[in-house]
Design a protein around this motif. Structure first.
Motif, PDB file in Angstrom:
ATOM      1  N   THR A 166       0.860  -1.177   0.000  1.00 39.18           N
ATOM      2  CA  THR A 166       0.000   0.000   0.000  1.00 39.18           C
ATOM      3  C   THR A 166       0.897   1.227   0.000  1.00 39.18           C
ATOM      4  O   THR A 166       1.707   1.394   0.917  1.00 39.18           O
ATOM      5  N   PRO A 167       0.792   2.074  -1.030  1.00 39.56           N
ATOM      6  CA  PRO A 167       1.689   3.230  -1.106  1.00 39.56           C
ATOM      7  C   PRO A 167       1.385   4.277  -0.046  1.00 39.56           C
ATOM      8  O   PRO A 167       0.230   4.507   0.307  1.00 39.56           O
ATOM      9  N   GLY A 168       2.452   4.896   0.450  1.00 34.71           N
ATOM     10  CA  GLY A 168       2.339   6.029   1.361  1.00 34.71           C
ATOM     11  C   GLY A 168       3.007   7.263   0.762  1.00 34.71           C
ATOM     12  O   GLY A 168       2.631   8.388   1.037  1.00 34.71           O
ATOM     13  N   ARG A 169       4.022   7.015  -0.068  1.00 40.52           N
ATOM     14  CA  ARG A 169       4.745   8.080  -0.754  1.00 40.52           C
ATOM     15  C   ARG A 169       5.114   7.560  -2.137  1.00 40.52           C
ATOM     16  O   ARG A 169       5.544   6.418  -2.285  1.00 40.52           O
ATOM     17  N   ILE A 170       4.959   8.415  -3.144  1.00 42.66           N
ATOM     18  CA  ILE A 170       5.306   8.063  -4.523  1.00 42.66           C
ATOM     19  C   ILE A 170       6.287   9.090  -5.043  1.00 42.66           C
ATOM     20  O   ILE A 170       6.063  10.303  -4.907  1.00 42.66           O
ATOM     21  N   ILE A 171       7.380   8.590  -5.624  1.00 39.43           N
ATOM     22  CA  ILE A 171       8.389   9.449  -6.237  1.00 39.43           C
ATOM     23  C   ILE A 171       8.508   9.004  -7.692  1.00 39.43           C
ATOM     24  O   ILE A 171       8.849   7.859  -7.973  1.00 39.43           O
ATOM     25  N   SER A 172       8.218   9.919  -8.587  1.00 39.72           N
ATOM     26  CA  SER A 172       8.179   9.615 -10.013  1.00 39.72           C
ATOM     27  C   SER A 172       9.157  10.533 -10.740  1.00 39.72           C
ATOM     28  O   SER A 172       9.227  11.724 -10.443  1.00 39.72           O
ATOM     29  N   PHE A 173       9.905   9.958 -11.699  1.00 37.15           N
ATOM     30  CA  PHE A 173      10.886  10.761 -12.426  1.00 37.15           C
ATOM     31  C   PHE A 173      10.932  10.338 -13.886  1.00 37.15           C
ATOM     32  O   PHE A 173      11.103   9.154 -14.182  1.00 37.15           O
ATOM     33  N   GLY A 174      10.746  11.302 -14.795  1.00 32.00           N
ATOM     34  CA  GLY A 174      10.928  11.056 -16.218  1.00 32.00           C
ATOM     35  C   GLY A 174       9.840  10.263 -16.893  1.00 32.00           C
ATOM     36  O   GLY A 174       9.973   9.911 -18.060  1.00 32.00           O
ATOM     37  N   ILE A 175       8.763   9.973 -16.196  1.00 32.32           N
ATOM     38  CA  ILE A 175       7.708   9.122 -16.757  1.00 32.32           C
ATOM     39  C   ILE A 175       6.701   9.928 -17.564  1.00 32.32           C
ATOM     40  O   ILE A 175       6.250   9.506 -18.615  1.00 32.32           O
ATOM     41  N   ASP A 176       6.362  11.106 -17.071  1.00 32.09           N
ATOM     42  CA  ASP A 176       5.279  11.874 -17.685  1.00 32.09           C
ATOM     43  C   ASP A 176       5.739  12.894 -18.723  1.00 32.09           C
ATOM     44  O   ASP A 176       4.914  13.536 -19.355  1.00 32.09           O
TER      45      ASP A 176
END
Length: 140
Positions: A114-124
């Motif tokens: 179950t996510p609590g924090r999401i770190i996204s890079f270069g995907i969008d």
């Protein structure tokens, strides 16, 4: 919904992720794992052969804090990486048995994150110069 549509699409095209757990003595363990995005629950479900007997499974029973990473390098010229890191909690769960390539039953035990924090890079943003991209950090 915790995940954005581009992050869900990125996870669906990925073959492997890496699961980090914490052992009873506090030492970290990282394992390459197969996974699926569970759209109904908004979770990451990790399954595998002999899952209920694995160190990662036993680790989450002792300490449910985990990190999970999916990443790739879609281009080397120019250099471009994409990464999705999910920090959260994991719990043991049960999934219907699946058939392996040789007809062997997969363990019905899974790890559900179950996510609590999401770190996204270069995907969008595939068009911006990679060095100008910024990570998208958010609590969910």
């Amino acid at each position: 919904m915790a995940f954005r549509p581009d992050e869900i699409a990125f996870m669906r095209q990925a073959d492997l992720g890496r699961l980090a757990t914490v052992g009873p003595d506090g030492s970290p363990q990282v394992s390459p794992v197969g996974f699926a995005y569970n759209e109904q629950l908004g979770t990451i479900d990790i399954s595998g052969y002999r899952m209920s007997r694995s160190r990662k499974y036993r680790n989450i029973i002792h300490n449910n804090r985990v990190a999970f990473v999916v990443d790739d390098i879609p281009s080397r010229a120019p250099w471009r990486v994409r990464c999705l890191e999910i920090r959260g909690t994991a719990q043991p769960a049960v999934s219907p048995a699946a058939r392996g390539a040789a007809g062997d039953e997969l363990d019905t035990a899974i790890i559900r994150i179950t996510p609590g924090r999401i770190i996204s890079f270069g995907i969008d943003d595939p068009d911006t110069d990679p060095h100008l991209l910024a990570a998208d950090n958010r609590d969910v």
